[in-house]
Design an enzyme around this catalytic site. Sequence first.
Site, mmCIF file in Angstrom:
data_model
loop_
_atom_site.group_PDB
_atom_site.id
_atom_site.type_symbol
_atom_site.label_atom_id
_atom_site.label_comp_id
_atom_site.label_asym_id
_atom_site.label_seq_id
_atom_site.Cartn_x
_atom_site.Cartn_y
_atom_site.Cartn_z
ATOM 1 N N CYS A 14 3.204 69.600 29.199
ATOM 2 C CA CYS A 14 2.050 70.505 29.112
ATOM 3 C C CYS A 14 2.539 71.951 28.999
ATOM 4 O O CYS A 14 1.997 72.755 28.236
ATOM 5 C CB CYS A 14 1.169 70.363 30.345
ATOM 6 N N HIS A 70 1.633 75.419 26.771
ATOM 7 C CA HIS A 70 0.738 76.354 27.430
ATOM 8 C C HIS A 70 1.428 77.341 28.380
ATOM 9 O O HIS A 70 0.778 78.196 28.969
ATOM 10 C CB HIS A 70 -0.363 75.587 28.159
ATOM 11 N N CYS A 75 -4.405 65.361 24.634
ATOM 12 C CA CYS A 75 -3.087 65.978 24.574
ATOM 13 C C CYS A 75 -1.985 64.928 24.654
ATOM 14 O O CYS A 75 -0.991 64.993 23.912
ATOM 15 C CB CYS A 75 -2.920 66.992 25.707
ATOM 16 N N ARG A 101 -9.863 65.908 27.433
ATOM 17 C CA ARG A 101 -8.899 66.812 26.799
ATOM 18 C C ARG A 101 -7.478 66.452 27.217
ATOM 19 O O ARG A 101 -6.552 66.470 26.394
ATOM 20 C CB ARG A 101 -9.218 68.245 27.184
#
Length: 277
Positions: free
Chosen positions: A191, A195, A238, A234
Amino acid sequence: MSPVTYSRILLVILALWVVVGSADPAQDRAETREYFKQLFPQLTLQEYADGAYALDPIARSQWLEIEDFPPYEWAVENGKHLFHTPFKGGGRYTDCFPQPINKIRAQYPRVSVEGEVITLELALNQCRQKFQQPMLDYRRGEMAALSAYLAYLSRGEMLEMKTPSSEGEMKSYTAGKQFYYQRRGQLNFSCASCHVQSAGKRLRADMLSPMLGQVTHFPVYSGVWHEMGTLHRRFIGCLEQIRAPVFHAQSEQLRALEYYLSFMSSGIKLNGPAYRK
């Protein structure tokens, strides 16, 4: 030292925390915010609630035009009807949640005395179970509408989470943090790869949003889905995009991830539901 060099050093520190198992959530949050402050000095903490739209002025102007007549309005109205309609056989959602209802969204996620992460969507289905109602899909449909209604009522409320301290809270926080930084899937992404490390950069035509504030605007109406979807939908999307094993919505792993991200965004105002490209 340039901001770019400083940001890279902080990223290394963040990665090392996962390896050594840092047990200080408050320090984690402070250092993470310092990293983003160096990376995006023009942003205030509250502006992170707008995700990539806080960084891309052209996309932001288009987004604001959509928000004038948002495609999620019907979901908010449907959620309102569902929330206040009694169940067949008696009982209703208002029997399970404390008043005032505009404070409900800001109370989740939390960790129960048994050490389980309770998200808003999990609590809604637990309420249904209490009154012998069938479970709702955690990703879309009526669940997304209920979540949209409660999020809409809580707009402007601060997401305030106490610092994890109990055994259950620390276990969930650590699991969520490790999940966020662990590389997985055929693309070997975490992740954080998108991000944290690549926040603000473009992936094809889209700008990658920063970690901070990502949970504050859900559920969302997605231009890709053409419907409402929850935060866990979501998450699953991903995982599919990086070709990694997928955990089901409201799994222990994804609830821990939501808990971690929510703590990192504590102090940012809620602004859901929202539209996302």
